[in-house]
Each structure stands twice: as structure tokens, then as C-alpha cells.
Design a protein around this motif. Sequence first.
Motif, PDB file in Angstrom:
ATOM      1  N   ALA A  12      16.977  -0.348 -19.208  1.00 22.94           N
ATOM      2  CA  ALA A  12      17.321  -1.507 -18.620  1.00 22.94           C
ATOM      3  C   ALA A  12      16.608  -1.846 -17.476  1.00 22.94           C
ATOM      4  O   ALA A  12      16.606  -3.043 -17.144  1.00 22.94           O
ATOM      5  CB  ALA A  12      19.061  -1.522 -18.322  1.00 22.94           C
ATOM      6  N   LEU A  13      15.855  -1.295 -16.798  1.00 18.02           N
ATOM      7  CA  LEU A  13      15.183  -1.375 -15.639  1.00 18.02           C
ATOM      8  C   LEU A  13      13.628  -1.356 -15.948  1.00 18.02           C
ATOM      9  O   LEU A  13      13.111  -0.506 -16.552  1.00 18.02           O
ATOM     10  CB  LEU A  13      15.831  -0.602 -14.413  1.00 18.02           C
ATOM     11  CG  LEU A  13      17.146  -0.925 -14.161  1.00 18.02           C
ATOM     12  CD1 LEU A  13      17.679  -0.106 -13.074  1.00 18.02           C
ATOM     13  CD2 LEU A  13      17.435  -2.471 -13.611  1.00 18.02           C
ATOM     14  N   PRO A  14      12.889  -1.959 -14.855  1.00 17.13           N
ATOM     15  CA  PRO A  14      11.571  -1.966 -15.327  1.00 17.13           C
ATOM     16  C   PRO A  14      10.689  -0.946 -14.505  1.00 17.13           C
ATOM     17  O   PRO A  14       9.362  -0.927 -14.340  1.00 17.13           O
ATOM     18  CB  PRO A  14      10.966  -3.467 -14.687  1.00 17.13           C
ATOM     19  CG  PRO A  14      12.066  -3.686 -13.794  1.00 17.13           C
ATOM     20  CD  PRO A  14      13.338  -3.085 -14.044  1.00 17.13           C
ATOM     21  N   ASN A  16       8.683  -3.757  -6.771  1.00 15.95           N
ATOM     22  CA  ASN A  16       7.689  -2.549  -7.469  1.00 15.95           C
ATOM     23  C   ASN A  16       8.117  -1.107  -6.861  1.00 15.95           C
ATOM     24  O   ASN A  16       7.429  -0.409  -6.263  1.00 15.95           O
ATOM     25  CB  ASN A  16       6.188  -2.835  -7.267  1.00 15.95           C
ATOM     26  CG  ASN A  16       5.982  -4.121  -7.653  1.00 15.95           C
ATOM     27  OD1 ASN A  16       6.018  -4.411  -9.031  1.00 15.95           O
ATOM     28  ND2 ASN A  16       6.033  -5.174  -6.977  1.00 15.95           N
ATOM     29  N   LEU A  17       9.298  -0.620  -7.177  1.00 16.81           N
ATOM     30  CA  LEU A  17       9.688   0.781  -6.978  1.00 16.81           C
ATOM     31  C   LEU A  17       8.885   1.672  -7.584  1.00 16.81           C
ATOM     32  O   LEU A  17       8.454   1.587  -8.697  1.00 16.81           O
ATOM     33  CB  LEU A  17      11.085   0.905  -7.090  1.00 16.81           C
ATOM     34  CG  LEU A  17      12.134   0.064  -6.314  1.00 16.81           C
ATOM     35  CD1 LEU A  17      13.520   0.357  -6.850  1.00 16.81           C
ATOM     36  CD2 LEU A  17      12.027  -0.026  -4.833  1.00 16.81           C
ATOM     37  N   GLU A  24       0.955  -1.036  -0.079  1.00 16.72           N
ATOM     38  CA  GLU A  24       0.042  -0.102   0.078  1.00 16.72           C
ATOM     39  C   GLU A  24       0.760   1.095  -0.064  1.00 16.72           C
ATOM     40  O   GLU A  24       0.145   2.182  -0.140  1.00 16.72           O
ATOM     41  CB  GLU A  24      -0.770   0.026   1.164  1.00 16.72           C
ATOM     42  CG  GLU A  24      -1.827  -1.066   1.424  1.00 16.72           C
ATOM     43  CD  GLU A  24      -2.746  -1.263  -0.034  1.00 16.72           C
ATOM     44  OE1 GLU A  24      -3.151  -0.173  -0.491  1.00 16.72           O
ATOM     45  OE2 GLU A  24      -2.846  -2.292  -0.625  1.00 16.72           O
ATOM     46  N   ILE A  25       2.223   1.063   0.315  1.00 19.38           N
ATOM     47  CA  ILE A  25       2.879   2.470   0.245  1.00 19.38           C
ATOM     48  C   ILE A  25       3.979   2.317  -0.942  1.00 19.38           C
ATOM     49  O   ILE A  25       4.227   1.164  -1.311  1.00 19.38           O
ATOM     50  CB  ILE A  25       3.928   2.278   1.479  1.00 19.38           C
ATOM     51  CG1 ILE A  25       4.234   3.788   1.794  1.00 19.38           C
ATOM     52  CG2 ILE A  25       4.990   1.347   1.586  1.00 19.38           C
ATOM     53  CD1 ILE A  25       4.713   4.090   3.285  1.00 19.38           C
ATOM     54  N   ASP A  26       4.242   3.610  -1.387  1.00 17.16           N
ATOM     55  CA  ASP A  26       5.227   3.811  -2.524  1.00 17.16           C
ATOM     56  C   ASP A  26       6.558   3.941  -1.990  1.00 17.16           C
ATOM     57  O   ASP A  26       6.836   4.701  -1.222  1.00 17.16           O
ATOM     58  CB  ASP A  26       4.646   4.921  -3.605  1.00 17.16           C
ATOM     59  CG  ASP A  26       3.387   4.668  -4.239  1.00 17.16           C
ATOM     60  OD1 ASP A  26       3.362   3.320  -4.641  1.00 17.16           O
ATOM     61  OD2 ASP A  26       2.549   5.022  -4.389  1.00 17.16           O
ATOM     62  N   ILE A  27       7.560   3.201  -2.644  1.00 17.94           N
ATOM     63  CA  ILE A  27       9.018   3.159  -2.118  1.00 17.94           C
ATOM     64  C   ILE A  27       9.657   3.788  -3.374  1.00 17.94           C
ATOM     65  O   ILE A  27       9.629   3.162  -4.377  1.00 17.94           O
ATOM     66  CB  ILE A  27       9.259   2.047  -1.656  1.00 17.94           C
ATOM     67  CG1 ILE A  27       8.647   1.521  -0.435  1.00 17.94           C
ATOM     68  CG2 ILE A  27      10.778   1.989  -1.118  1.00 17.94           C
ATOM     69  CD1 ILE A  27       8.897  -0.006  -0.083  1.00 17.94           C
ATOM     70  N   MET A  28      10.499   4.942  -2.968  1.00 15.02           N
ATOM     71  CA  MET A  28      11.450   5.667  -3.756  1.00 15.02           C
ATOM     72  C   MET A  28      12.797   5.347  -3.374  1.00 15.02           C
ATOM     73  O   MET A  28      13.103   5.587  -2.231  1.00 15.02           O
ATOM     74  CB  MET A  28      11.060   6.931  -4.033  1.00 15.02           C
ATOM     75  CG  MET A  28       9.826   7.377  -4.464  1.00 15.02           C
ATOM     76  SD  MET A  28       9.175   8.946  -4.211  1.00 15.02           S
ATOM     77  CE  MET A  28       8.032   8.636  -2.798  1.00 15.02           C
TER      78      MET A  28
END
Length: 408
Positions: free
Chosen positions: A260-262, A238-239, A211-215
Amino acid sequence: MLDAMAIARLQAREVCCNQTFVKITAIETLVVNARMRNWVLVKVVTDQPGLYGWGECTLEWKTKSVVGAVEDLSVLLIGQDPRRIEHLWQIMHRQYFWRGGITNMSAMSGIDQALWDIKGKELGRPVCELLGGPVRETLRLYDHLGGGLLEGMYRTGDAEAFGERILESMVRGFTAVKAMPIPVAEMVESAAVLKHAAKCVEAMRTAAGDEIDIMLDLHARTTPATAIQFGRLLTDYNLYWYEEPCWPEHVDALAEVARALPFPIATGERLVGRWEFREVLEKRACSVIQPDISHCGGISEGRRIAAMAETYSISVACHNPQGPVSTASSIHVGFATPNYLIQEVVRADVPWRNDILVEPLDVQQGICQVPTAPGLGIDINEAEARKHPFEREVTMAYFHKDGSVADW
Ligand SMILES: [Mg+2]
């Protein structure tokens, strides 16, 4: 109910309208030491009673330089009408032979914010309304897990501390956080370091759930190769974004990492002026652009950069680790910008953060409401601010294991 200051401003406005001229009489700086950085506040004073504006051009480790740059620019502006914001921006940018650069553009940014503050106060309207009016009802804010603190955690190998700290942000109402689990890196990294960073991110995701977004902020410590090494171990988490994965001036390398990264790449806090942002946008080297309203050229230039980004379907999230005037300016831009994603805020760098404001700025929760007060909606309690005079910032020097200089 109008207070005495508001009445004075309205009277000043009448005088302005009748005389059709307001003059800048002084541009002052007020340096406030807030532990790891000196906030450089800019006050533009006019000849109208009670009509002045505040801006911020904090530039840590270059505090004296930016104070001097404001003084240099003020020569061009004293006697000018502060309401001609675009005209004065052009004067500041083009009327000296040497233009651009982080110091000069930061000084311009502080003055530009103060001019918008004056214009809003004079008209009795919030700045976000002058920028076209709010395009959203609320603005989402994100919290920091604390760079220095977590650097310490990294060195002690305490990955679980990341999980504990993210819960603290959630309790305070934040639904998005930024962390720095990736250390000062070698040009190519070893398995142990890579896996430890992944453990830190796993601890955050496990503690917080989905539920939380991580940067993650890499602070451009990594080469493109190392950024990809770390990123490939983080694909399951899922950054929300992966920030400054390599030197910001190496745009082709940023694009290489992005391909290169998703997950979305974010960058832009060290770029100034729309011209520096152009290549990043044209090469689609990021998904989130992060102009700093106290560096990029102010509210005026931040809006232009955001509009450029919009044409590439790139989001905006203004960088803002500075003081409360920078935060207020960023919030106004955020409310008036359609492709704005989320706002960085600092809430606990110094316990007296709100004491230097006449009215506190509420960024303690994960969301803020549309500003309604005239101008930027803030005023500085100068007596309180002067209790924290300039102190030289602590030098941050980082080296690789072999003693060679590292990026931090
Ligand atoms: Mg950053």
C-alpha cells in the motif's frame, strides 16, 4: 608489535594445534546496568591461557531469564571444543526438547558470538575475515534521535524539536537517522494525530534537506490500517524505510502495508531463527530485514538469514540498540555480508559506554572502518563493568485513552 596477551594466544594456538583440542571450562554472564536496559555479556572461558571469548545476549525485562538460559545451555557445552561453532550451535538448538523462543535463542546468540571471538583470537584473525573477508571498505552507521526523548516531544506537541535533533546527528557526521514520531496509536487514528506525525517528519526533512536518510520506527504500535493512514501522509518525504508498521508475527498484514505504501518496509528485530524469517521473505513482506545478532541465533544464524534474504533481493540492517559487544558482532557481520545496507548504533545511552571496553569502539561518526584486531576486536574491562550492577528495568506500560492495553 605483539603484546603479552597476543604472544600467550599464539602460544596457546601452538598448543592447540599440537593437541588438536581446546576445552570450554566455564560460561559466565556479566550483567551491566545501562539505564534503560541491562547488558547481558557472556564470557566463554577455555582451558588455554588467555583464550576466552565475549558475546552479548541483552534481553531487557527478561534479564534474569536470559542469564538462566545461558546457565542451562552451558551444561551442554562445558568440556566441548569451542572451535566447532556449527556443531555447538546444533547442540544448543536441538539437544534440549524445548527449542526456539526469544530467551533461549538470545542465550544461544551470546554464546555463538563468544565462540566466534575465540576462534578469531585463536587464529589471530578478525571475525569478518573468517566469514569470508570484507566485502566493503567501510560500513555506514545510523544514529537514533532518541525514542524516549522524542516521545516526550510528541506529547508536548513540539514538532520542531525533531528538526533540531536531526541537525545534531548531522553535525556528528551521520547521514542517516531513525526517529519515532508516530505515537502509541489507536486502532484507527484521528486527523489531528495523523497530521502531527507528518509535521514532525516535515520538520526533519526541512531541517536536514534531501542529503540525509530518514527512517521511521513504528514499534508495531499501529494496526495495518493505521500504519497505512500515517504512511499516506508521509509519501512526500521519501523515507529510507518504515519499520515494524504492525505486529511482526502478522506477516500477511506486513505484506499488505508493503503493497500500500511507496517506501521500503523494514522488520525482523523480534524474529529468531531462520524458520521465523522464512515466511516474511517468501511473502516479500519487507524490503529490509533486521535480524538482531544478540537474539536471532548469533553471528552464525544472522549470516544464514542474510543469505536467505539475498535470494529475494532483500537488504539486511541488523537491529542493535544493545551494548558494545552486540555492536562489534553486528559490524563484523556487516562487513562480510554483501546485501548489508546500514548498521544501527547507540552512542550516547550512558556516558561510560566505552569505559567498560579495554579499547574503545569508535561508532561516534557515521561510518566505521574494517576491523583488523583478532576475534571481535574487543575486550571487557570487567572491573569497570562491575561498577554498574543489575537493576530492575523500568516497566514500560502504555494504554489507550480508554484504559485498554496498547502496544508501545
Ligand atoms: Mg525497531
